[in-house]
Design a protein around this motif. Structure first.
Motif, PDB file in Angstrom:
ATOM      1  N   GLY B  62     -22.612  76.087  17.377  1.00 44.51           N
ATOM      2  CA  GLY B  62     -23.439  75.143  16.492  1.00 44.51           C
ATOM      3  C   GLY B  62     -22.561  74.104  15.954  1.00 44.51           C
ATOM      4  O   GLY B  62     -21.232  74.401  15.628  1.00 44.51           O
ATOM      5  N   PHE B  64     -21.635  71.461  13.084  1.00 42.26           N
ATOM      6  CA  PHE B  64     -21.905  71.509  11.533  1.00 42.26           C
ATOM      7  C   PHE B  64     -21.186  70.331  10.710  1.00 42.26           C
ATOM      8  O   PHE B  64     -20.026  70.123  11.429  1.00 42.26           O
ATOM      9  N   GLN B  73     -24.288  72.592   7.108  1.00 47.31           N
ATOM     10  CA  GLN B  73     -25.229  72.144   7.518  1.00 47.31           C
ATOM     11  C   GLN B  73     -25.229  72.041   9.167  1.00 47.31           C
ATOM     12  O   GLN B  73     -24.372  71.390   9.653  1.00 47.31           O
ATOM     13  N   PHE B  74     -25.860  72.823   9.998  1.00 47.21           N
ATOM     14  CA  PHE B  74     -25.830  72.702  11.321  1.00 47.21           C
ATOM     15  C   PHE B  74     -26.823  71.497  11.656  1.00 47.21           C
ATOM     16  O   PHE B  74     -27.856  71.226  11.234  1.00 47.21           O
ATOM     17  N   THR B  75     -26.156  70.649  12.793  1.00 44.03           N
ATOM     18  CA  THR B  75     -26.853  69.464  13.098  1.00 44.03           C
ATOM     19  C   THR B  75     -26.978  69.564  14.980  1.00 44.03           C
ATOM     20  O   THR B  75     -27.617  68.600  15.263  1.00 44.03           O
ATOM     21  N   PHE B  77     -27.444  72.808  18.040  1.00 38.11           N
ATOM     22  CA  PHE B  77     -27.278  74.064  18.761  1.00 38.11           C
ATOM     23  C   PHE B  77     -26.758  73.780  20.248  1.00 38.11           C
ATOM     24  O   PHE B  77     -27.317  72.821  20.976  1.00 38.11           O
ATOM     25  N   TRP B 142     -35.330  66.514  14.291  1.00 41.81           N
ATOM     26  CA  TRP B 142     -34.926  67.309  13.212  1.00 41.81           C
ATOM     27  C   TRP B 142     -35.029  66.681  11.798  1.00 41.81           C
ATOM     28  O   TRP B 142     -35.523  67.307  10.927  1.00 41.81           O
ATOM     29  N   LEU B 158     -38.573  74.346  14.916  1.00 45.65           N
ATOM     30  CA  LEU B 158     -37.338  74.733  15.726  1.00 45.65           C
ATOM     31  C   LEU B 158     -37.326  75.951  16.712  1.00 45.65           C
ATOM     32  O   LEU B 158     -36.593  75.721  17.788  1.00 45.65           O
ATOM     33  N   HIS B 185     -27.803  81.141   9.541  1.00 42.87           N
ATOM     34  CA  HIS B 185     -27.460  79.938  10.262  1.00 42.87           C
ATOM     35  C   HIS B 185     -28.889  79.037  10.433  1.00 42.87           C
ATOM     36  O   HIS B 185     -28.676  77.840  10.294  1.00 42.87           O
ATOM     37  N   THR B 189     -29.420  75.305   8.914  1.00 40.94           N
ATOM     38  CA  THR B 189     -30.015  74.248   9.680  1.00 40.94           C
ATOM     39  C   THR B 189     -31.089  73.449   8.924  1.00 40.94           C
ATOM     40  O   THR B 189     -31.128  72.080   9.230  1.00 40.94           O
TER      41      THR B 189
END
Lengths: 259, 259
Positions: B62, B64, B73-75, B77, B142, B158, B185, B189
DNA sequence: CGTCGTCTTGATTAACCTCAAGAGGTGTGG
DNA sequence: CCACACCTCTTGAGGTTAATCAAGACGACG
């Protein structure tokens, strides 16, 4: 020959990518047809397949996504010198749209010209690729800020970003610039309602962090606004990566690589 | 010779870009060093300057962003076959980080190799560029979904996306796949707290839209979930743009351009 | 058997949305 | 010059969504 917007585009590329004199010359020879767009008009319609990219000569454009109910979400702003929809060079069919937020003029540059350019000059190919990476970097930052942070911090961050970007292209100072987006545009960027955007902006004004007359933005206390926003311009990928650098940009000018 | 992950990467490129036999061969000759990463370990540290890109061979990574308080903050995968941090080829200094969400193996491919590849083969350059554009397209989607929509619709979207992507790379079906991300996680996201993520997931389960045992996701009624999410896979830029196409992908295989 | 990571639950508070309506400016046509 | 439409900004009241704080349950692992 080329002060029709292409020079500003080259200037933008050279903020991040060194190009030889020959490569610069080749970029300056890009040509396209000039168009005047009315406020609110679509530059690119969602779902359209295009054979050209659009260079912003004057005005302000916004890339947007539509949801089922027709609500807009802006995913990028484009200033003079920005090539909007550069993504369409590798991917001519786009899901998003781009619309003129104010009356503006653009230059449509055929994909054929851009593809010829990148196949001849490797450094230019990397420069254009980098340009779309910058776009993505901004997008990632927006996601991080707008999803996690309160409306106030998110708006503060957006204003800081626009300040830096405006200053970088020579349209005012980071603490004083004209940003021709309505509160509704801003709401559609942060994912808020226009009502809440209005109140958020008022809160920033009451705190003395922002002043607006018409569409002119004034930031009386940049450090305080930047602190509220947790703003760090590194994600804009301007050349001198260390944090306090914006003063140098103007002095460097376009002739970074005179040879 | 190259079933160490590079073949999967080539397969991914060819989902969207036609490459000649020679170009395919050149991509397959990419080499790098293999690493095993522990769960939670950083593949790329935020702020690091890198001289290589990382290919996911197995596992889940991921990307982030960190905010001031250390919240993630995941941006993005990354699945097996994805080249994470391909952005670093044009921009070696990244603000974001990439971490292993599970124990995984990666292949570090030097920028030098990738740059040599793109300077020799124009089509490969466009293919790699397109790959980062796809990444950006997902990011834009997203932003649009997570900023505008409720947590339930966002999570549904998602899950639909991961379903399509998993099926596309041959890891299960879109309605039945293993997604090794914790609820925390997912919360990081969508920009939610893990508490709220937990309740949102429960809501989807109660509606009969999702079933999970361990990390295996089951989607009993895909059309209904997709409708709730307003999911349209066009933004993933898979080749046949019309909406109902996922069946064809497997049959096409990797040999789209045998000449 | 205890520790740790993950998932779960409850109660309270804060952020943001919705609906509705009015105020101020600007351009247009009569 | 006035009347009107239109766009943007503004204000209010009430409702929904999600955050926060706190604690317990469950399984995996050593």
């Amino acid at each position: 020959m080329a002060s029709d917007g292409v020079a500003e585009f080259l200037r933008r590329l050279m903020l991040r990518s060194p190009l030889s004199a020959e490569e610069q010359h080749a970029v300056l020879h890009l040509s396209g047809q000039r168009y005047a767009m009315a406020s609110g008009q679509d530059i690119v319609t969602p779902g359209q397949t295009v054979d050209h990219a659009c260079l912003v000569v004057t005005g302000l454009a916004g890339r947007f996504d539509l949801d089922g109910e027709g609500c807009r979400q802006f995913t990028a702003f484009y200033l003079p010198g920005d090539m909007c929809d550069l993504h369409s060079v590798p991917s001519p069919h786009t899901g998003w749209g781009i619309s003129a937020l104010v009356p503006m003029t653009i230059l449509r540059i055929p994909h054929a010209e851009l593809r010829a350019l990148v196949s001849r000059y490797n450094a230019v190919a990397l420069a254009l690729w980098l340009d779309t990476v910058v776009d993505a970097s901004i997008l990632a930052k927006w996601l991080a800020i707008f999803a996690h942070k309160t409306a106030k911090a998110g708006l503060a961050h957006l204003l800081c970003e626009m300040g830096i970007r405006m200053e970088t292209v020579g349209l005012g100072a980071k603490t004083h610039f004209t940003f021709e987006a309505t509160q509704e545009h801003l709401a559609d960027t942060l994912g808020l309602t226009k009502v809440h955007m209005n109140r958020t902006l008022q809160a920033l004004r009451k705190d003395g962090l922002v002043e607006c007359v018409g569409r002119v933005i004034d930031i009386p206390d940049w450090p305080r606004l930047a602190k509220l926003a947790e703003f760090d311009p590194a994600y804009l990928l301007l050349k001198p990566q260390p944090t306090h650098f914006t003063a140098q940009i103007h002095e460097r000018g376009i002739a970074a690589n005179p040879d």
